[in-house]
Structure formats: C-alpha cells, structure tokens
Design a protein around this motif. Structure first.
Motif, PDB file in Angstrom:
ATOM      1  N   ILE A   1       0.871  -1.183   0.000  1.00 43.28           N
ATOM      2  CA  ILE A   1       0.000   0.000   0.000  1.00 43.28           C
ATOM      3  C   ILE A   1       0.899   1.221   0.000  1.00 43.28           C
ATOM      4  CG2 ILE A   1      -0.186   0.106   2.534  1.00 43.28           C
ATOM      5  CD1 ILE A   1      -3.127   0.817   0.172  1.00 43.28           C
ATOM      6  N   ARG A   2       0.544   2.231  -0.805  1.00 43.14           N
ATOM      7  CA  ARG A   2       1.357   3.442  -0.926  1.00 43.14           C
ATOM      8  C   ARG A   2       0.771   4.543  -0.045  1.00 43.14           C
ATOM      9  NH1 ARG A   2       1.008   4.596  -7.035  1.00 43.14           N
ATOM     10  NH2 ARG A   2      -1.055   3.678  -6.676  1.00 43.14           N
ATOM     11  N   LEU A   3       1.336   4.718   1.128  1.00 40.13           N
ATOM     12  CA  LEU A   3       0.859   5.748   2.053  1.00 40.13           C
ATOM     13  C   LEU A   3       1.392   7.115   1.641  1.00 40.13           C
ATOM     14  CD1 LEU A   3       1.404   3.982   5.498  1.00 40.13           C
ATOM     15  CD2 LEU A   3      -0.677   4.014   4.099  1.00 40.13           C
ATOM     16  N   LEU A   4       0.596   8.160   1.878  1.00 36.88           N
ATOM     17  CA  LEU A   4       1.018   9.536   1.626  1.00 36.88           C
ATOM     18  C   LEU A   4       1.396  10.166   2.973  1.00 36.88           C
ATOM     19  CD1 LEU A   4      -1.794  10.548  -0.889  1.00 36.88           C
ATOM     20  CD2 LEU A   4       0.619  10.209  -1.418  1.00 36.88           C
ATOM     21  N   ILE A   5       2.664  10.532   3.105  1.00 38.27           N
ATOM     22  CA  ILE A   5       3.190  11.046   4.368  1.00 38.27           C
ATOM     23  C   ILE A   5       3.841  12.407   4.145  1.00 38.27           C
ATOM     24  CG2 ILE A   5       4.763  10.617   6.293  1.00 38.27           C
ATOM     25  CD1 ILE A   5       2.571   8.543   6.176  1.00 38.27           C
ATOM     26  N   SER A   6       3.564  13.341   5.045  1.00 36.87           N
ATOM     27  CA  SER A   6       4.190  14.667   4.965  1.00 36.87           C
ATOM     28  C   SER A   6       5.709  14.541   4.973  1.00 36.87           C
ATOM     29  CB  SER A   6       3.747  15.522   6.156  1.00 36.87           C
ATOM     30  OG  SER A   6       4.509  16.710   6.231  1.00 36.87           O
ATOM     31  N   HIS A   7       6.351  15.288   4.092  1.00 38.02           N
ATOM     32  CA  HIS A   7       7.819  15.298   4.011  1.00 38.02           C
ATOM     33  C   HIS A   7       8.432  15.590   5.383  1.00 38.02           C
ATOM     34  CE1 HIS A   7      11.863  16.304   2.643  1.00 38.02           C
ATOM     35  NE2 HIS A   7      11.754  17.479   3.227  1.00 38.02           N
ATOM     36  N   ASN A   8       7.819  16.499   6.134  1.00 32.89           N
ATOM     37  CA  ASN A   8       8.395  16.891   7.426  1.00 32.89           C
ATOM     38  C   ASN A   8       8.171  15.863   8.523  1.00 32.89           C
ATOM     39  OD1 ASN A   8       9.538  19.165   6.474  1.00 32.89           O
ATOM     40  ND2 ASN A   8       8.122  20.591   7.434  1.00 32.89           N
ATOM     41  N   LEU A   9       7.342  14.850   8.247  1.00 31.54           N
ATOM     42  CA  LEU A   9       7.133  13.799   9.236  1.00 31.54           C
ATOM     43  C   LEU A   9       7.913  12.530   8.902  1.00 31.54           C
ATOM     44  CD1 LEU A   9       3.355  14.405   9.853  1.00 31.54           C
ATOM     45  CD2 LEU A   9       5.070  14.306  11.652  1.00 31.54           C
ATOM     46  N   MET A  10       8.622  12.557   7.791  1.00 31.07           N
ATOM     47  CA  MET A  10       9.384  11.376   7.405  1.00 31.07           C
ATOM     48  C   MET A  10      10.483  11.062   8.421  1.00 31.07           C
ATOM     49  SD  MET A  10       8.024  10.086   4.744  1.00 31.07           S
ATOM     50  CE  MET A  10       9.295   8.974   4.192  1.00 31.07           C
ATOM     51  N   GLY A  11      11.113  12.108   8.945  1.00 31.52           N
ATOM     52  CA  GLY A  11      12.159  11.892   9.934  1.00 31.52           C
ATOM     53  C   GLY A  11      11.633  11.204  11.175  1.00 31.52           C
ATOM     54  N   THR A  12      10.391  11.498  11.535  1.00 39.87           N
ATOM     55  CA  THR A  12       9.757  10.877  12.694  1.00 39.87           C
ATOM     56  C   THR A  12       9.599   9.381  12.483  1.00 39.87           C
ATOM     57  OG1 THR A  12       8.545  12.920  13.140  1.00 39.87           O
ATOM     58  CG2 THR A  12       7.678  10.900  14.125  1.00 39.87           C
ATOM     59  N   ILE A  13       9.260   9.000  11.254  1.00 38.40           N
ATOM     60  CA  ILE A  13       9.041   7.587  10.944  1.00 38.40           C
ATOM     61  C   ILE A  13      10.369   6.849  10.760  1.00 38.40           C
ATOM     62  CG2 ILE A  13       8.095   6.005   9.207  1.00 38.40           C
ATOM     63  CD1 ILE A  13       5.924   8.124   8.689  1.00 38.40           C
ATOM     64  N   ILE A  14      11.338   7.510  10.138  1.00 39.74           N
ATOM     65  CA  ILE A  14      12.630   6.864   9.873  1.00 39.74           C
ATOM     66  C   ILE A  14      13.484   6.798  11.134  1.00 39.74           C
ATOM     67  CG2 ILE A  14      14.788   7.082   8.589  1.00 39.74           C
ATOM     68  CD1 ILE A  14      13.083   8.336   6.302  1.00 39.74           C
ATOM     69  N   GLY A  15      13.477   7.894  11.910  1.00 37.61           N
ATOM     70  CA  GLY A  15      14.259   7.921  13.143  1.00 37.61           C
ATOM     71  C   GLY A  15      15.730   8.161  12.892  1.00 37.61           C
ATOM     72  N   ARG A  16      16.458   8.448  13.956  1.00 31.92           N
ATOM     73  CA  ARG A  16      17.899   8.703  13.837  1.00 31.92           C
ATOM     74  C   ARG A  16      18.621   7.441  13.365  1.00 31.92           C
ATOM     75  NH1 ARG A  16      20.716  12.000  18.578  1.00 31.92           N
ATOM     76  NH2 ARG A  16      19.256  13.511  17.672  1.00 31.92           N
TER      77      ARG A  16
END
Length: 339
Positions: free
Chosen positions: A116-131
């Motif tokens: 499934i292709r989710l649409l995620i805000s560019h500025n929230l990608m860091g939150t999902i990817i993490g350090r």
C-alpha cells in the motif's frame, strides 16, 4: 468493476475532519494512500457496500477521491483512532488481495503479500525513519512488513510516498506504529500541502472548469490538537491583470493563510526573503496588511503558472519549517541554560 456511488464518495474524509478528538479523548488520525482506479472500485464496492461495511466494522470514516478523467490514481482517506485506522487498512488490503489474486504484487509462494502506498508529509518522514534509521527498522522488525520511502515529494505537494509491503496483517501492524509516530510529532505535519492526483497536469484553461472544480484545502492532517495554525487553502481563479491572453489561460491564483507570528520570518529584514521567493519562483506574491479573520492569520496571495506556484509554495513552506526548527532549537538552548 464495482461501480462508484454518491454514497461511497460523500463521506470522504477531508483534512479538517482530522482535527476533532475522538469521543474517547484520543487523537484522531487521518491517513491517506494512493490507490489505482481499479482498486478504488473494489474498496467502494457495488453501490458503496464495501466501504459502508468497512465503516461499520471499524468505526472509521473512509472514502475515495472522485474520478478525474485521464488520471489513473485516486486517494483513499481513512480517519479514526489509530488502531481503527490500522484495522481498516488491513481489511482493505486483504480485500484487494482477494479481488486480485493474479496481481504481480501478490506472491503466492510466500503467502498473501502485497503493498500500500501511504502519503506522508515530508516533514514527518524523519519521525518515521528515526535517527540512523532506527525507528523504521524497529517498525519493520516488529510488524514483519517492509517499508520503502520515496526520496522526492509528489508534484505540487509536500507529501512523499511510503510503500508498505507484506501481508495484510503485517501491513496493519506497521500502519498502527506509523500512525502513533505521526500523532506523537503532529506539529511537524502542520501546513502540509496535500497531493492531489492530476493537479500537476492542469495546463488548459484559466476558467473554473478545470482546476476550479477541484479547489483544495491544504493543511496538516494528522491530529486534532490545533484548529487552524499553518492552514493553507488554495483555489484556482483567473488572474486580475494578465499580461496576454495566452498567459492568462495558464495562470492560477492561490490564497495561503499564514499564522501572524510567522509572517515576519517569511518577509525577512527589509523584505529580502519574500523578494527572493518571488524571484526564484516567478510568481507574484502579495501579503494582506491585516488578519483576515478571528484566527489572526494573514493571507498570502500567489499568482503564477502551476509550476511557478508549486515552487513558491515549496519555498514558503521551507521557510516556515526553518523558522520552526530555529525556534525549537532556541527553546532547547534556553532550557539547557536554565539547567
């Protein structure tokens, strides 16, 4: 193919629906995904039966964007409590696997696997990817799903695609974790310019016949804790003073509402920043002298070609985010100094 119906589309969750807390006091999540026109038909079902059943089973609000001639993608929007949204997506994906057993994305050798292709805000990608990618690795390990994030933002938006791959159950588990991440860092999603399939291809006519039929609201769409901060609403109209008939046909006017305390950072000292944005984008940008309603927000009017306006929106948005990060850093430094 199952047919669409008014009942199936009328409840499509809008960005604004995500701003109301659920009765249980939890934050409400709105999660959007790109689906093919064929899959949209399956999700809706005959006379809207499938999407109605989905709402009954999970308690979510769900809908699919309207068909746009010549555009083969539509946006699925699901709004509700995090666990309910995750359950709804798992049910939808299971339904799609069942309806398309011969699909290349379904691997019978390793069970029912799809994506499934989710649409995620560019500025929230860091939150999902993490350090160092630790968060996305933890989500993948815990759910059994695989996640692939696109590097580029979609046309005329600040959203990116996250492709979640696996069984319906594993995708559901991943989506629940993704949803929790989005709600925990909801402020970063404010001001997101939502992607609308086909918008980047609007090139004909300056009348309300094309783009005007699909006037959009662009806003942060992940949580109910703030009402209007960062909201961006756009509408396509004919420009006030076109330079030529051919140019007029390709110009759009977009109105953006910006919180008053952020206006100064966009204008810059002596107007240097807004002048640079005008120069780089090629759009004309005017700023209202006074707030336009009780929210105290100021209206920015952008006039230009779709490409120029896309660039202007991107630059304005980046300037807002830079200022937000600067303020957060300043607050953290003050806290450290106090300690």
């Amino acid at each position: 193919m199952p047919s669409d119906s008014p009942a199936a589309n009328r409840d499509s969750a809008s960005p604004h629906q995500s701003r109301s807390p659920s009765p249980a006091g939890q934050d409400v999540l709105t999660l959007r995904a790109l689906v093919s026109t064929k899959d949209a038909g399956v999700i809706i079902g005959k006379a809207g039966k499938n999407v109605a059943d989905l709402r009954d089973q999970t308690g979510v609000k769900a809908g699919v964007s309207k068909v746009i001639p010549g555009v083969h993608e539509r946006v699925l929007t699901v709004t509700g409590a995090v666990d309910s949204v995750a359950k709804a997506y798992a049910l939808i994906i299971a339904q799609l696997v069942e309806a398309n057993p011969a699909s290349p994305s379904v691997s019978s050798s390793s069970g029912s696997h799809t994506s499934i292709r989710l649409l995620i805000s560019h500025n929230l990608m860091g939150t999902i990817i993490g350090r160092n990618g630790l968060k996305i690795k933890a989500i993948q390990d815990g759910s059994g799903a695989r996640m692939v994030a696109s590097k580029d933002m979609l046309p005329q938006s600040t959203e990116r695609v996250v492709d979640v791959q696996g069984s319906p159950e594993s995708i559901g588990r991943a989506i629940e974790e993704i949803g929790r991440c989005l709600l925990e860092d909801w402020e970063r999603g404010l001001g997101t310019v939502l992607y609308h399939p086909g918008v980047a291809d609007e090139r004909s006519g300056g009348s309300m016949g094309g783009a005007g039929r699909r006037a959009h609201n662009y806003s942060g769409s992940y949580s109910g804790r703030r009402s209007n901060a960062g909201e961006m609403s756009t509408r396509a109209t004919s420009p006030p003073s076109p330079e030529s008939p051919s140019q007029a046909a390709n110009l759009r006017t977009q109105n953006i509402s910006i919180p008053s305390d952020m206006v100064g950072c966009i204008i810059g000292r002596g107007g240097t920043k807004i002048t640079e944005i005008r120069r780089l984008s090629g759009s004309k940008i005017s700023i209202a002298k006074a707030p336009h309603d009780e929210t105290g927000e100021r209206m920015f009017t952008i006039v230009g070609t779709p490409e120029a306006n896309e660039k202007a929106l991107f630059l304005l948005y980046n300037q807002l985010e830079s200022e937000k990060e600067r303020r957060v850093g300043k607050e953290q430094q003050q806290d450290q100094d106090e300690d």
